[in-house]
Write a protein that holds these residues in place. Structure first.
Motif, PDB file in Angstrom:
ATOM      1  N   PHE A   1     -56.753 -48.238  98.418  1.00 44.06           N
ATOM      2  CA  PHE A   1     -55.711 -47.436  97.792  1.00 44.06           C
ATOM      3  C   PHE A   1     -55.293 -46.311  98.731  1.00 44.06           C
ATOM      4  O   PHE A   1     -56.120 -45.545  99.207  1.00 44.06           O
ATOM      5  N   GLN A   2     -54.004 -46.218  98.987  1.00 42.63           N
ATOM      6  CA  GLN A   2     -53.452 -45.153  99.818  1.00 42.63           C
ATOM      7  C   GLN A   2     -52.359 -44.478  99.006  1.00 42.63           C
ATOM      8  O   GLN A   2     -51.280 -45.036  98.816  1.00 42.63           O
ATOM      9  N   PRO A   3     -52.648 -43.288  98.465  1.00 45.34           N
ATOM     10  CA  PRO A   3     -51.730 -42.675  97.512  1.00 45.34           C
ATOM     11  C   PRO A   3     -50.424 -42.142  98.096  1.00 45.34           C
ATOM     12  O   PRO A   3     -49.506 -41.823  97.353  1.00 45.34           O
ATOM     13  N   GLY A   4     -50.336 -42.054  99.397  1.00 44.83           N
ATOM     14  CA  GLY A   4     -49.108 -41.528  99.993  1.00 44.83           C
ATOM     15  C   GLY A   4     -49.074 -40.013  99.949  1.00 44.83           C
ATOM     16  O   GLY A   4     -49.973 -39.356  99.427  1.00 44.83           O
TER      17      GLY A   4
ATOM     18  N   ILE B   1     -61.576 -48.363  97.417  1.00 42.36           N
ATOM     19  CA  ILE B   1     -61.641 -47.605  98.664  1.00 42.36           C
ATOM     20  C   ILE B   1     -60.348 -46.809  98.771  1.00 42.36           C
ATOM     21  O   ILE B   1     -59.261 -47.383  98.786  1.00 42.36           O
ATOM     22  N   LYS B   2     -60.481 -45.502  98.818  1.00 36.66           N
ATOM     23  CA  LYS B   2     -59.299 -44.642  98.926  1.00 36.66           C
ATOM     24  C   LYS B   2     -59.161 -44.160 100.368  1.00 36.66           C
ATOM     25  O   LYS B   2     -60.119 -43.660 100.955  1.00 36.66           O
ATOM     26  N   ILE B   3     -57.965 -44.315 100.914  1.00 28.29           N
ATOM     27  CA  ILE B   3     -57.684 -43.802 102.249  1.00 28.29           C
ATOM     28  C   ILE B   3     -57.219 -42.357 102.094  1.00 28.29           C
ATOM     29  O   ILE B   3     -56.167 -42.102 101.509  1.00 28.29           O
TER      30      ILE B   3
ATOM     31  N   TRP C   1     -56.636 -38.913 107.164  1.00 22.75           N
ATOM     32  CA  TRP C   1     -56.887 -39.888 108.233  1.00 22.75           C
ATOM     33  C   TRP C   1     -55.668 -40.081 109.117  1.00 22.75           C
ATOM     34  O   TRP C   1     -55.791 -40.332 110.304  1.00 22.75           O
ATOM     35  N   PHE C   2     -54.498 -40.006 108.555  1.00 17.58           N
ATOM     36  CA  PHE C   2     -53.291 -40.355 109.295  1.00 17.58           C
ATOM     37  C   PHE C   2     -53.008 -39.398 110.445  1.00 17.58           C
ATOM     38  O   PHE C   2     -52.334 -39.763 111.400  1.00 17.58           O
ATOM     39  N   LYS C   3     -53.528 -38.193 110.392  1.00 17.04           N
ATOM     40  CA  LYS C   3     -53.275 -37.228 111.460  1.00 17.04           C
ATOM     41  C   LYS C   3     -53.921 -37.661 112.773  1.00 17.04           C
ATOM     42  O   LYS C   3     -53.513 -37.220 113.843  1.00 17.04           O
ATOM     43  N   ASP C   4     -54.913 -38.531 112.703  1.00 16.51           N
ATOM     44  CA  ASP C   4     -55.650 -38.954 113.895  1.00 16.51           C
ATOM     45  C   ASP C   4     -54.992 -40.099 114.661  1.00 16.51           C
ATOM     46  O   ASP C   4     -55.466 -40.441 115.742  1.00 16.51           O
TER      47      ASP C   4
ATOM     48  N   TYR D   1     -51.738 -48.379 113.144  1.00 14.80           N
ATOM     49  CA  TYR D   1     -52.201 -49.213 112.034  1.00 14.80           C
ATOM     50  C   TYR D   1     -53.459 -49.981 112.431  1.00 14.80           C
ATOM     51  O   TYR D   1     -54.342 -50.205 111.602  1.00 14.80           O
ATOM     52  N   GLN D   2     -53.560 -50.355 113.687  1.00 16.78           N
ATOM     53  CA  GLN D   2     -54.772 -51.026 114.161  1.00 16.78           C
ATOM     54  C   GLN D   2     -55.971 -50.078 114.068  1.00 16.78           C
ATOM     55  O   GLN D   2     -57.044 -50.468 113.607  1.00 16.78           O
ATOM     56  N   LYS D   3     -55.781 -48.842 114.483  1.00 20.18           N
ATOM     57  CA  LYS D   3     -56.865 -47.862 114.401  1.00 20.18           C
ATOM     58  C   LYS D   3     -57.270 -47.599 112.943  1.00 20.18           C
ATOM     59  O   LYS D   3     -58.450 -47.438 112.643  1.00 20.18           O
ATOM     60  N   LEU D   4     -56.282 -47.586 112.060  1.00 16.78           N
ATOM     61  CA  LEU D   4     -56.584 -47.419 110.640  1.00 16.78           C
ATOM     62  C   LEU D   4     -57.414 -48.598 110.133  1.00 16.78           C
ATOM     63  O   LEU D   4     -58.414 -48.410 109.432  1.00 16.78           O
TER      64      LEU D   4
END
Length: 168
Positions: free
Chosen positions: A95-98, A126-128, A132-135, A150-153
């Motif tokens: 789950f990625q709430p945006g 699993i919540k993202i 995390w996106f800042k990295d 997206y690969q790193k995620l």
């Protein structure tokens, strides 16, 4: 050879053959907004697609469904479409709430209800975290990830997904 010995050998051979059949593949559902959808990259470069490839390389026969939405979406909208995105073989939901939107007034309640619905169906959650996106590398819009991002995620998610699959 006595008939009972033949029967025992046939039974053992049948059991061995049945145990060699692959288990039914589990489904992982990635639900979220444009980061889940893979805004700005080609199909197959989004993180659910890359995660599926990584899991396959590790020997996991799973399906990874991308239930991301191209435009921004609130957690209320994700909650309203949750049931229609899940199949009977769904074992894990990512789950990625945006990003936080002013219109997403009941965000924490919606996430709590999503978790409760999944728990009732014995589906791992699993919540993202948005942090995390800042990295990861971003596209020129400054918001969405590049294919490499997206690969790193997917790489970061992989251990958690494997743990969740082992528990189910």
């Amino acid at each position: 050879m006595p008939l009972s010995s033949i029967f025992i050998r046939i039974t053992i051979a049948s059991l061995l053959a049945a145990s060699a059949l692959p288990a039914k593949a589990a489904t992982i559902v990635a639900i979220g907004a444009s980061q889940t959808y893979g805004h700005g990259v080609s199909r197959g470069e989004d993180y659910p697609s890359q995660l599926k490839k990584m899991l396959a390389e590790k020997g996991y026969a799973v399906s990874v469904a991308n239930a991301g939405v191209y435009g921004g979406e609130t957690t209320a909208a994700m909650l309203s479409r949750l049931d229609s995105t899940l199949g009977s073989d769904t074992k894990v939901v990512i789950f990625q709430p945006g990003r936080v939107r002013d219109s997403d007034t009941d965000r924490s309640d919606n996430v709590k209800e999503i978790k409760q619905k999944l728990a009732a169906r014995h589906i791992a959650f699993i919540k993202i975290p948005n942090s995390w996106f800042k990295d990861f590398p971003r596209q020129s819009d400054g918001q969405h990830l590049t294919a490499g991002g997206y690969q790193k995620l997917a790489e970061r998610l992989l251990p958690s997904v494997i743990d969740a699959l082992k528990k189910k």
